[in-house]
Motif scaffolding. Structure first.
Motif, mmCIF file in Angstrom:
data_model
loop_
_atom_site.group_PDB
_atom_site.id
_atom_site.type_symbol
_atom_site.label_atom_id
_atom_site.label_comp_id
_atom_site.label_asym_id
_atom_site.label_seq_id
_atom_site.Cartn_x
_atom_site.Cartn_y
_atom_site.Cartn_z
ATOM 1 N N ARG A 33 -8.654 95.596 86.228
ATOM 2 C CA ARG A 33 -7.347 95.292 85.636
ATOM 3 C C ARG A 33 -7.518 94.928 84.169
ATOM 4 N N VAL A 35 -6.863 92.822 81.764
ATOM 5 C CA VAL A 35 -6.401 91.461 81.470
ATOM 6 C C VAL A 35 -7.514 90.730 80.717
ATOM 7 N N THR A 60 -8.654 101.874 83.647
ATOM 8 C CA THR A 60 -7.798 100.702 83.762
ATOM 9 C C THR A 60 -6.342 101.080 83.517
ATOM 10 N N ASN A 61 -5.457 100.241 84.007
ATOM 11 C CA ASN A 61 -4.020 100.419 83.750
ATOM 12 C C ASN A 61 -3.715 99.761 82.421
ATOM 13 N N ASN A 63 -2.168 97.947 79.351
ATOM 14 C CA ASN A 63 -1.044 97.078 79.018
ATOM 15 C C ASN A 63 -0.916 97.161 77.491
ATOM 16 N N ASP A 64 0.167 97.776 77.011
ATOM 17 C CA ASP A 64 0.298 98.077 75.572
ATOM 18 C C ASP A 64 0.167 96.855 74.673
ATOM 19 N N LYS A 65 0.749 95.742 75.102
ATOM 20 C CA LYS A 65 0.715 94.528 74.266
ATOM 21 C C LYS A 65 -0.738 94.091 74.040
ATOM 22 N N PHE A 66 -1.497 94.012 75.131
ATOM 23 C CA PHE A 66 -2.905 93.595 75.043
ATOM 24 C C PHE A 66 -3.716 94.648 74.275
#
Length: 201
Positions: A33, A35, A60-61, A63-66
């Motif tokens: 993940r 994160v 991984t999936n 997450n645009d913000k990260f």
């Protein structure tokens, strides 16, 4: 744990490699993940510092913000070796991608025995784990360890790149034996049973 049923020339695998620009035994891999607590920042930063000629594939999936935060800090998009390759839901294909990795990174810093670590030990020969207690308990001497300090992982990547095929195969053999002996359902169920029985006294 069983090996993937896919052969190295399987159409599915060949076209996935072609699409992602990867080659067998020529990439470091992480699956997990996206994160912060899984050490993505450290792994990307340190890989960029390393002298490795191999790729770093991240399954991984996103997450645009990260992702944008990391790009601002690290500018990894300028490094052709860093490849975000999306997710892989086909379990046989994922298993084969793990088996064919040069080495696997495990950066989980929270939680206990992680199923993805057991999978990595059972399928990838060379595993580079973040140095936290529960990772050491699971892998013992069947893996190499890095700290989150600047320079630690980059140095380990350069060292891993210099390892001989025999040394890597030996690490893989030990890791697979450890998984087979310590992480079978029989053994795990037996330990639970023991805990319940002893808990009653």
């Amino acid at each position: 744990m069983t090996l993937s049923k896919l052969a190295d020339d399987d159409e599915k695998l060949v076209s996935w490699y072609k699409e992602k620009g990867l080659k067998k035994k020529n990439y470091y891999l992480v699956v997990g993940r996206f994160v912060p607590e899984n050490s993505f920042e450290v792994m990307i930063r340190e890989f960029m510092k390393s002298n490795s000629q191999k790729d770093f594939a991240l399954i991984t999936n996103v997450n645009d913000k990260f992702l944008n935060e990391l790009e601002e800090k690290l500018h990894f998009k300028s490094d052709d070796r860093i490849k975000f390759v999306g997710t892989v839901y086909d379990q046989e294909l994922l298993k084969k991608i793990r088996e064919n990795a040069y080495a696997y990174f495990h950066g989980h810093t929270v939680g206990g025995t992680n199923p993805s670590l057991i999978e990595a030990l059972g399928s990838t020969d060379l595993n580079l784990l973040v140095d936290v207690g529960f990772n050491k308990e699971v892998a013992e001497d069947c893996a190499l360890y890095w700290s989150r300090k600047q320079g630690s992982l980059a140095k380990l990547i350069d060292k891993a790149d210099q390892m001989s095929a025999d040394e890597i195969a030996e690490m893989g053999r030990r890791a697979k034996m450890r998984v087979a002996e310590e992480y079978t359902w029989d053994k795990i169920c037996g330990q639970y049973e023991e805990a319940f029985v002893n808990g009653e006294n």
